[in-house]
Design an enzyme around this catalytic site. Structure first.
Site, PDB file in Angstrom:
ATOM      1  N   GLU A 120       0.848  -1.201   0.000  1.00 25.80           N
ATOM      2  CA  GLU A 120       0.000   0.000   0.000  1.00 25.80           C
ATOM      3  C   GLU A 120       0.879   1.245   0.000  1.00 25.80           C
ATOM      4  O   GLU A 120       1.852   1.338   0.746  1.00 25.80           O
ATOM      5  CB  GLU A 120      -0.914   0.027   1.214  1.00 25.80           C
ATOM      6  N   ALA A 158     -10.274  11.070   2.491  1.00 23.68           N
ATOM      7  CA  ALA A 158     -11.681  11.180   2.851  1.00 23.68           C
ATOM      8  C   ALA A 158     -12.404  12.129   1.905  1.00 23.68           C
ATOM      9  O   ALA A 158     -11.954  13.252   1.661  1.00 23.68           O
ATOM     10  CB  ALA A 158     -11.813  11.667   4.291  1.00 23.68           C
ATOM     11  N   TYR A 211     -12.409  -7.114   8.410  1.00 26.48           N
ATOM     12  CA  TYR A 211     -11.978  -6.724   9.757  1.00 26.48           C
ATOM     13  C   TYR A 211     -11.737  -7.950  10.638  1.00 26.48           C
ATOM     14  O   TYR A 211     -12.690  -8.615  11.040  1.00 26.48           O
ATOM     15  CB  TYR A 211     -13.029  -5.805  10.389  1.00 26.48           C
TER      16      TYR A 211
END
Length: 322
Positions: free
Chosen positions: A24, A58, A162
């Site tokens: 990432e 965001a 998760y």
């Protein structure tokens, strides 16, 4: 009764699948950060990962720099970008435009995320999408409209999973139901959020498979080498780091000793996930390559055999960048 098919009579036609490797990255926030990032990209490219994910701020706060980074990865490297995309605060029309732009640039992988809720508690724009499931369905609709353009490469849609309860979720069981809904909407794979205990990935897989989740779930692992970063992520995710590890890192006499402790813990975490059947490994790099490569060096990952021409292309880029 029909005779067994060729596939049924030869269940191991393709042998053991290699382990996927990915990293990432996030868009740089300054020219100096960009210079450092491209050094990291060169180092990571030399390991020939299957893809690199590029984060998205965001409500698309860093959309331009994210798209610019993705374009450069496509044009200047051999890396395949997986574009993050969040839906909170964006209408279907806005998101469809962004998805179309990504596909036009050559992106064939999108990580569909809900995104963080507005911190000021304000109202979202009228008509905004609310859940990752909605975004997945929108991506599939845009893809369907462009199906003739994508004959040489359909879109792979990823989602978040998760290992521990999402901070806003009522239970771990609810998280699994959400993951199952994402699969039904068209998700192809999932990448987990960070976790710190070796048993957490295996537990997630057990619960997910029992519920009917069949898509690959790739463990997301961060180098456990920084006390500050571990504590900060613990605050953001609500996942408590292992106290014993924090204590060992904090009491290390030298940076080399701290690195050794953190890398060993990370390798143990990754190996536990691989032993539980993980199909790949996704390393959260924080735009730094050194610790991620230390971890990778200690892992004996079975990787696919690449063509000599591809490896030569990577080597040439390394020479040009040096």
């Amino acid at each position: 009764m029909s005779p067994p098919s060729l596939i049924e009579t030869h269940p191991n036609l393709s042998g053991t699948a290699p382990v996927a490797l990915s990293y990432e990255l996030f868009p740089p926030r300054s020219p100096k950060a960009a210079e450092s990032l491209w050094t990291t990209i060169g180092e990571l490219e030399a390991t020939d990962p299957d893809y690199v994910s590029v984060t998205y701020g965001a409500s698309g706060s860093n959309r331009d720099t994210a798209v610019e980074l993705i374009n450069r990865l496509l044009l200047e490297t051999t890396l395949r970008p997986l574009a993050h995309l969040t839906c909170v605060g964006n209408t279907p029309q806005e998101l469809a435009e962004i998805i179309g732009e990504l596909l036009d640039h050559g992106v064939r992988g999108i990580l569909a995320l809900r995104g963080d809720q507005p911190k000021d508690g304000g109202e979202q724009a009228k008509g905004s999408l609310r859940y990752a499931q909605d975004l997945i369905e929108l991506i599939r609709r845009v893809e369907q409209r462009r199906s003739a353009l994508l004959c040489a490469g359909k879109v792979a849609v990823g989602v978040a999973a998760y290992p521990t309860k999402h901070p806003e979720s009522p239970s771990e069981a609810h998280d699994i139901e959400v993951l199952l809904a994402k699969q039904r909407s068209g998700a192809d794979f999932a990448i987990t959020q960070v976790f710190f205990r070796t048993e957490q990935y295996a537990d997630l897989i057990t619960r997910a498979r029992r519920a009917g989740v069949t898509i690959p779930i790739v463990p997301g692992v961060m180098p456990l080498t920084s006390v500050r970063r571990l504590k900060r992520l613990g605050e953001l995710t609500g996942v408590e780091p292992v106290p014993e590890l924090l204590e060992q890192l904090a009491s290390a006499d030298t940076e080399a000793e701290r690195l050794r402790i953190g890398v060993r813990a990370t390798v143990d975490l990754a190996n536990a996930a691989l032993d539980a059947g993980a199909p790949g490994l996704h390393l959260y790099t924080f735009n730094e390559h050194a610790h991620a490569l230390e971890v990778l060096d200690k892992l004996a990952l079975p990787r696919p055999a690449r063509s000599i021409s591809r490896l030569n292309a990577i080597a040439r880029r390394q020479v040009l960048a040096s």
